[in-house]
Write an enzyme that holds these catalytic residues in place. Sequence first.
Site, PDB file in Angstrom:
ATOM      1  N   PRO A  38       0.592  -0.883  -0.081  1.00  0.00           N
ATOM      2  CA  PRO A  38      -0.254   0.151  -0.171  1.00  0.00           C
ATOM      3  C   PRO A  38       0.947   1.038  -0.315  1.00  0.00           C
ATOM      4  O   PRO A  38       1.888   1.573   0.866  1.00  0.00           O
ATOM      5  CB  PRO A  38      -0.553   0.132   1.376  1.00  0.00           C
ATOM      6  CG  PRO A  38       0.346  -1.176   2.229  1.00  0.00           C
ATOM      7  CD  PRO A  38       0.614  -2.161   1.486  1.00  0.00           C
ATOM      8  N   MET A  39       0.162   1.787  -0.524  1.00  0.00           N
ATOM      9  CA  MET A  39       1.338   3.713  -0.572  1.00  0.00           C
ATOM     10  C   MET A  39       0.038   4.463  -0.485  1.00  0.00           C
ATOM     11  O   MET A  39      -1.612   4.434  -1.407  1.00  0.00           O
ATOM     12  CB  MET A  39       1.826   3.221  -2.168  1.00  0.00           C
ATOM     13  CG  MET A  39       3.458   2.643  -2.246  1.00  0.00           C
ATOM     14  SD  MET A  39       4.374   3.147  -3.760  1.00  0.00           S
ATOM     15  CE  MET A  39       3.215   1.321  -5.052  1.00  0.00           C
ATOM     16  N   VAL A  40       0.367   5.638  -0.280  1.00  0.00           N
ATOM     17  CA  VAL A  40      -1.138   6.601   0.182  1.00  0.00           C
ATOM     18  C   VAL A  40      -0.637   7.359  -1.242  1.00  0.00           C
ATOM     19  O   VAL A  40      -0.095   7.814  -1.609  1.00  0.00           O
ATOM     20  CB  VAL A  40      -0.153   8.243   0.915  1.00  0.00           C
ATOM     21  CG1 VAL A  40      -1.127   8.845   1.535  1.00  0.00           C
ATOM     22  CG2 VAL A  40      -0.338   6.960   2.461  1.00  0.00           C
ATOM     23  N   GLN A  92      -6.715  -1.937   2.333  1.00  0.00           N
ATOM     24  CA  GLN A  92      -5.852  -1.538   3.705  1.00  0.00           C
ATOM     25  C   GLN A  92      -6.535  -0.300   4.435  1.00  0.00           C
ATOM     26  O   GLN A  92      -7.210   0.688   3.907  1.00  0.00           O
ATOM     27  CB  GLN A  92      -4.373  -1.676   3.853  1.00  0.00           C
ATOM     28  CG  GLN A  92      -3.843  -0.748   4.824  1.00  0.00           C
ATOM     29  CD  GLN A  92      -2.152  -0.193   5.239  1.00  0.00           C
ATOM     30  OE1 GLN A  92      -1.924   1.144   4.676  1.00  0.00           O
ATOM     31  NE2 GLN A  92      -0.715  -1.006   5.244  1.00  0.00           N
ATOM     32  N   CYS A 121       2.274   2.901   9.837  1.00  0.00           N
ATOM     33  CA  CYS A 121       2.632   4.143   9.670  1.00  0.00           C
ATOM     34  C   CYS A 121       3.033   4.453  10.422  1.00  0.00           C
ATOM     35  O   CYS A 121       2.768   4.623  11.640  1.00  0.00           O
ATOM     36  CB  CYS A 121       0.732   4.817   9.272  1.00  0.00           C
ATOM     37  SG  CYS A 121       1.398   6.228   8.283  1.00  0.00           S
ATOM     38  N   LYS A 162      -0.395  -5.402   9.099  1.00  0.00           N
ATOM     39  CA  LYS A 162       1.038  -5.153   8.210  1.00  0.00           C
ATOM     40  C   LYS A 162       2.106  -4.046   9.859  1.00  0.00           C
ATOM     41  O   LYS A 162       1.343  -3.288  10.239  1.00  0.00           O
ATOM     42  CB  LYS A 162       1.103  -3.892   7.437  1.00  0.00           C
ATOM     43  CG  LYS A 162       2.043  -3.400   7.020  1.00  0.00           C
ATOM     44  CD  LYS A 162       2.109  -3.451   5.325  1.00  0.00           C
ATOM     45  CE  LYS A 162       3.730  -2.626   4.667  1.00  0.00           C
ATOM     46  NZ  LYS A 162       4.172  -1.686   5.154  1.00  0.00           N
ATOM     47  N   HIS A 192       7.191  -5.125   8.412  1.00  0.00           N
ATOM     48  CA  HIS A 192       8.395  -4.058   7.871  1.00  0.00           C
ATOM     49  C   HIS A 192       9.599  -4.288   8.205  1.00  0.00           C
ATOM     50  O   HIS A 192       9.070  -4.305   9.549  1.00  0.00           O
ATOM     51  CB  HIS A 192       7.249  -2.505   7.708  1.00  0.00           C
ATOM     52  CG  HIS A 192       8.273  -2.003   7.035  1.00  0.00           C
ATOM     53  ND1 HIS A 192       8.305  -0.613   6.036  1.00  0.00           N
ATOM     54  CD2 HIS A 192      10.039  -1.978   6.785  1.00  0.00           C
ATOM     55  CE1 HIS A 192       8.835   0.628   5.676  1.00  0.00           C
ATOM     56  NE2 HIS A 192      10.429  -0.337   6.255  1.00  0.00           N
TER      57      HIS A 192
END
Length: 346
Positions: A38-40, A92, A121, A162, A192
């Site tokens: 996932p990427m903003v 997400q 995050c 995550k 991560h």
Amino acid sequence: MLGRTIEVAPPKANRNDPLQIIKSRKRTHGRPATIAGPMVRYSKLPFRQICRDYNVDIVYTPMMLAREFVRNAQARISDFSTNEKDTPTIIQVGVNNVTDLLRFTEMVAPYVDGIGINCGCPIKEQLREGIGCALIYNEELLIEMVKAVKDKYGDTLRLETKIRIHEKKAPERTLNMCKQLCEVGVDWITVHGRLRTTRSSEPVDLDAIKYIVDGLKEYDVPIVANGDCFTTKDMEHIAEYTGADGVMSARGVLSNPALFAGYDICPWGCVERFINYSVEFGGLPFQLVQHHIFCMFENMKVNKNHMKTLMTTKNMFELLDFLDSKFDIRRPNDQEFGERVEIPYI
């Protein structure tokens, strides 16, 4: 037909089980499961589709705030669109309470293949709201949320967390949290390998991921490794070193959506395919289209003057005119559309 709002889009007829994909890829394909993280802003529908064209098994949406998504129709329209080919997709969510999570889950469950709770995050605004990385320091709430979803949906909906790792002096805290997640039914865990305070410029801690993989062998719960995957060799090394069942890339696939297909440099076909999907699906703000192409161009080392000109275009018409003036860009009905590797300068 593209579903602009989840209230009216028909549920997917053909669903894929991401858990079985993660568990089976080493056996069926001789490699770990490949996952676009996932990427903003960037993990929107056109980008998800281009990733699938290049051996990506599972794709995530950007993080969506549960409270805004549930309460605001405009947030739903702008954040989430899908179609019948958009599978397997994990949506997400950023969430800090059970009620919002269950409401969010009820709304999205028919249109995705799984839900991922963002526990990684590190942005300060999210931490203040108890979202993202704050959840790994609030284990009781995280466990409660996972249990609530799995108690209600069981295996009909996959649920992932995550996470980042806790401080290096306390690796057992991360492992104990993961064990509790397994016990309440989480389907897989993405790790991560960085602390909350670790910058992305610092190397990922593969030893920390390996420690978690080794510590969870008694559970039938796959682990996905995340961090510093920019090439196929990175993927192979990360999987071999950690023993993870899957490897996730975010920054890597942003600049080269074809990295999991064995391309160390983004092939030209990615640009043509991405433009086509952006036009076909619609709904992607021009600035995002522009930035996606910039990231691919940067990876391909396109002429710097062309890159500067790209960023001066003001709309899709100007961008297409610019590309046609500098490159031999093909359309879907043209021969070799989306297949060429080298940059076709005019």
